[in-house]
Design a protein around this motif. Structure first.
Motif, PDB file in Angstrom:
ATOM      1  N   VAL A  12       0.840  -1.207   0.000  1.00  0.00           N
ATOM      2  CA  VAL A  12       0.000   0.000   0.000  1.00  0.00           C
ATOM      3  C   VAL A  12       0.870   1.251   0.000  1.00  0.00           C
ATOM      4  N   ASN A  13       1.883   1.282   0.842  1.00  0.00           N
ATOM      5  CA  ASN A  13       2.748   2.465   0.916  1.00  0.00           C
ATOM      6  C   ASN A  13       3.532   2.703  -0.368  1.00  0.00           C
ATOM      7  N   LYS A  14       3.778   1.637  -1.099  1.00  0.00           N
ATOM      8  CA  LYS A  14       4.504   1.768  -2.365  1.00  0.00           C
ATOM      9  C   LYS A  14       3.684   2.552  -3.390  1.00  0.00           C
ATOM     10  N   TRP A  15       2.376   2.385  -3.367  1.00  0.00           N
ATOM     11  CA  TRP A  15       1.511   2.985  -4.399  1.00  0.00           C
ATOM     12  C   TRP A  15       0.661   4.141  -3.897  1.00  0.00           C
ATOM     13  N   VAL A  16       0.566   4.313  -2.589  1.00  0.00           N
ATOM     14  CA  VAL A  16      -0.202   5.431  -2.023  1.00  0.00           C
ATOM     15  C   VAL A  16       0.770   6.297  -1.240  1.00  0.00           C
ATOM     16  N   THR A  17       1.105   7.450  -1.801  1.00  0.00           N
ATOM     17  CA  THR A  17       2.107   8.302  -1.163  1.00  0.00           C
ATOM     18  C   THR A  17       1.531   9.560  -0.527  1.00  0.00           C
ATOM     19  N   LYS A  18       0.292   9.883  -0.868  1.00  0.00           N
ATOM     20  CA  LYS A  18      -0.356  11.072  -0.306  1.00  0.00           C
ATOM     21  C   LYS A  18      -1.677  10.670   0.334  1.00  0.00           C
ATOM     22  N   PRO A  19      -2.089  11.368   1.397  1.00  0.00           N
ATOM     23  CA  PRO A  19      -3.335  11.007   2.082  1.00  0.00           C
ATOM     24  C   PRO A  19      -4.573  11.027   1.178  1.00  0.00           C
ATOM     25  N   ALA A  20      -4.574  11.866   0.178  1.00  0.00           N
ATOM     26  CA  ALA A  20      -5.740  11.978  -0.693  1.00  0.00           C
ATOM     27  C   ALA A  20      -5.822  10.848  -1.739  1.00  0.00           C
ATOM     28  N   GLU A  21      -4.731  10.088  -1.892  1.00  0.00           N
ATOM     29  CA  GLU A  21      -4.711   9.021  -2.895  1.00  0.00           C
ATOM     30  C   GLU A  21      -5.375   7.751  -2.370  1.00  0.00           C
ATOM     31  N   ASN A  22      -5.867   6.948  -3.298  1.00  0.00           N
ATOM     32  CA  ASN A  22      -6.440   5.654  -2.970  1.00  0.00           C
ATOM     33  C   ASN A  22      -5.644   4.567  -3.671  1.00  0.00           C
ATOM     34  N   TYR A  23      -5.589   3.395  -3.053  1.00  0.00           N
ATOM     35  CA  TYR A  23      -4.899   2.256  -3.644  1.00  0.00           C
ATOM     36  C   TYR A  23      -5.697   1.764  -4.843  1.00  0.00           C
ATOM     37  N   ASN A  24      -5.015   1.539  -5.956  1.00  0.00           N
ATOM     38  CA  ASN A  24      -5.663   1.060  -7.174  1.00  0.00           C
ATOM     39  C   ASN A  24      -4.966  -0.226  -7.620  1.00  0.00           C
ATOM     40  N   ALA A  25      -5.701  -1.334  -7.564  1.00  0.00           N
ATOM     41  CA  ALA A  25      -5.129  -2.647  -7.892  1.00  0.00           C
ATOM     42  C   ALA A  25      -4.631  -2.710  -9.327  1.00  0.00           C
ATOM     43  N   ASP A  26      -5.371  -2.121 -10.261  1.00  0.00           N
ATOM     44  CA  ASP A  26      -4.971  -2.160 -11.669  1.00  0.00           C
ATOM     45  C   ASP A  26      -3.643  -1.439 -11.892  1.00  0.00           C
ATOM     46  N   ILE A  27      -3.531  -0.255 -11.341  1.00  0.00           N
ATOM     47  CA  ILE A  27      -2.299   0.524 -11.507  1.00  0.00           C
ATOM     48  C   ILE A  27      -1.136  -0.158 -10.796  1.00  0.00           C
ATOM     49  N   ALA A  28      -1.376  -0.631  -9.573  1.00  0.00           N
ATOM     50  CA  ALA A  28      -0.312  -1.291  -8.813  1.00  0.00           C
ATOM     51  C   ALA A  28       0.188  -2.530  -9.546  1.00  0.00           C
TER      52      ALA A  28
END
Length: 87
Positions: free
Chosen positions: A37-53
């Motif tokens: 999660v931390n690898k792909w979500v770096t800002k509080p406003a972002e959400n984890y996205n399985a497709d992008i990850a």
């Protein structure tokens, strides 16, 4: 992590489940989920996205099983060996 696992992570995060809960559901360690999660979500406003990850997760050694071992597997091996030495 597999794509299916990433989709589960995304779904459970959207349901406001914590990383410990997600780890238990996937049979992974909490640190694995946190790292992902931390690898792909770096800002509080972002959400984890399985497709992008999953798309961005590069398999540099896709056809070499020796080179695709996870950190989790390495640590499990080290700790199990350490426990055997203590017995």
């Amino acid at each position: 992590l597999s794509y299916r696992e990433r989709v589960v992570i995304q779904s459970l995060l959207e349901e406001k489940k914590n990383k410990s809960f997600i780890a238990i559901k996937l049979g992974r360690t909490r640190s694995t989920i946190t790292r992902e999660v931390n690898k792909w979500v770096t800002k509080p406003a972002e959400n984890y996205n399985a497709d992008i990850a999953h798309w961005n997760a590069k398999d540099d050694y896709l056809n070499d099983p020796v080179m695709t071992i996870s950190y989790e597997a390495i640590y499990q091996h080290i700790y199990s060996k350490h426990k055997r030495c203590l017995i």
